[in-house]
Design an enzyme around this catalytic site. Structure first.
Site, PDB file in Angstrom:
ATOM      1  N   ALA A 127       0.850  -1.185   0.000  1.00 45.58           N
ATOM      2  CA  ALA A 127       0.000   0.000   0.000  1.00 45.58           C
ATOM      3  C   ALA A 127       0.889   1.240   0.000  1.00 45.58           C
ATOM      4  CB  ALA A 127      -0.913   0.003   1.218  1.00 45.58           C
ATOM      5  N   GLU A 178      -2.919  -8.629  -0.050  1.00 46.52           N
ATOM      6  CA  GLU A 178      -4.326  -8.595   0.363  1.00 46.52           C
ATOM      7  C   GLU A 178      -5.243  -8.460  -0.846  1.00 46.52           C
ATOM      8  OE1 GLU A 178      -4.421  -6.662   4.750  1.00 46.52           O
ATOM      9  OE2 GLU A 178      -3.302  -5.501   3.264  1.00 46.52           O
ATOM     10  N   GLU A 207       3.602  -5.688   7.456  1.00 45.64           N
ATOM     11  CA  GLU A 207       3.143  -4.513   8.206  1.00 45.64           C
ATOM     12  C   GLU A 207       3.704  -4.411   9.621  1.00 45.64           C
ATOM     13  OE1 GLU A 207       0.002  -5.126   5.025  1.00 45.64           O
ATOM     14  OE2 GLU A 207       1.275  -6.388   6.300  1.00 45.64           O
ATOM     15  N   GLY A 253      -0.584  -4.645   1.137  1.00 47.43           N
ATOM     16  CA  GLY A 253      -1.845  -4.465   0.423  1.00 47.43           C
ATOM     17  C   GLY A 253      -1.884  -5.196  -0.902  1.00 47.43           C
TER      18      GLY A 253
END
Length: 255
Positions: free
Chosen positions: A62, A109, A129, A106
């Protein structure tokens, strides 16, 4: 759109993330992806969607810089990402992620929200993360255990260490691993195989498999029996059975 492109070939769509150098998932990419989903949702004849990244990575995470502008409530970027990924998971045609380079944070994900994942052997997949003092926010803690089990999910998330494409296959995270130059051809063959099936059958399977996580066994079996009866009455079912008897390929009309 500056961050994503898509094209439709027959009954298969291909979405490409184009945000160099890392294809990091920004709020702009999430908004653009949501808009593409709106457009593809109207293409009811679609039977498969391929999701891939341009350049060196599928998506390396992300956009961390945007997280410094964190807003609470519905402006929380986590809510926005989850909403888009939920749409992918519930789409009327299966999404197939073609992962090369890296799918991290991300990016992984996003891939987890797809129905299938094919990877290159040397790809890196992980949720890093915790190394930043945060946690996954786009569904990683909920979807990863469904594929790799609780123990492996804890290991991957808590150590923040990625796995290779080959290991991803071994632990159930990916469907298959190939050399990088073979990835797109392989995924396109899988998509073409799905596109050759009857659309009603494909759609019912997409609704049934999630029952494993969302209902009891008895409820899931009842739903399967009811949907089986519904599908068996379609024109495509009659064509498929007749083609089997006549030892020929069926010619489905998605009815």
């Amino acid at each position: 759109m500056d961050t994503l492109t898509y094209e439709i070939k027959g009954q298969v769509a291909e979405i490409t993330i184009e945000s160099p150098p890392a294809n990091a998932l920004s709020s702009t990419i999430l908004a653009d992806l949501n808009e593409i989903l709106n457009e593809l949702d109207a293409e009811k004849s679609l039977k498969a969607v391929i999701l891939k990244g341009e350049g060196k990575f599928f998506s390396a995470g992300a956009d961390i810089k945007e997280f410094t502008e964190f807003q609470g409530g519905k402006e929380n970027m986590s809510f926005k990402g989850q909403a888009v990924f939920d749409r992918i998971e519930q789409f009327h045609a299966p999404f197939i992620a073609a992962i090369h380079g890296a799918a991290l944070g991300g990016g992984l994900e996003l891939a987890l929200s797809c129905h299938m994942r094919f990877v290159t052997k040397k790809a890196k997949l992980g949720l890093p993360e915790l190394g930043l003092g945060i946690i996954p926010g786009f569904g990683g803690t909920q979807r990863l255990p469904r594929y790799v089990g609780d123990a492996k999910a804890y290991e991957m998330i808590l150590t923040a260490e990625p796995v290779s494409g080959e290991e991803a296959v071994k632990i159930g995270l990916a469907n298959g691993a190939v050399e990088e130059e073979e990835l797109l051809d392989h995924v396109r063959k899988v998509a073409a195989s799905i596109a050759a099936k009857s659309k009603p059958s494909v759609e019912h399977v997409l609704r049934l498999v999630p029952n494993v996580y969302e209902s009891t066994l008895n409820a899931g079996l009842k739903d399967e029996a009811e949907r089986f009866e519904e599908v068996f009455r379609t024109d495509d079912a009659a064509e498929g059975v007749q083609a089997f008897i006549e030892k020929r390929k069926p010619e489905f009309r998605d009815k």
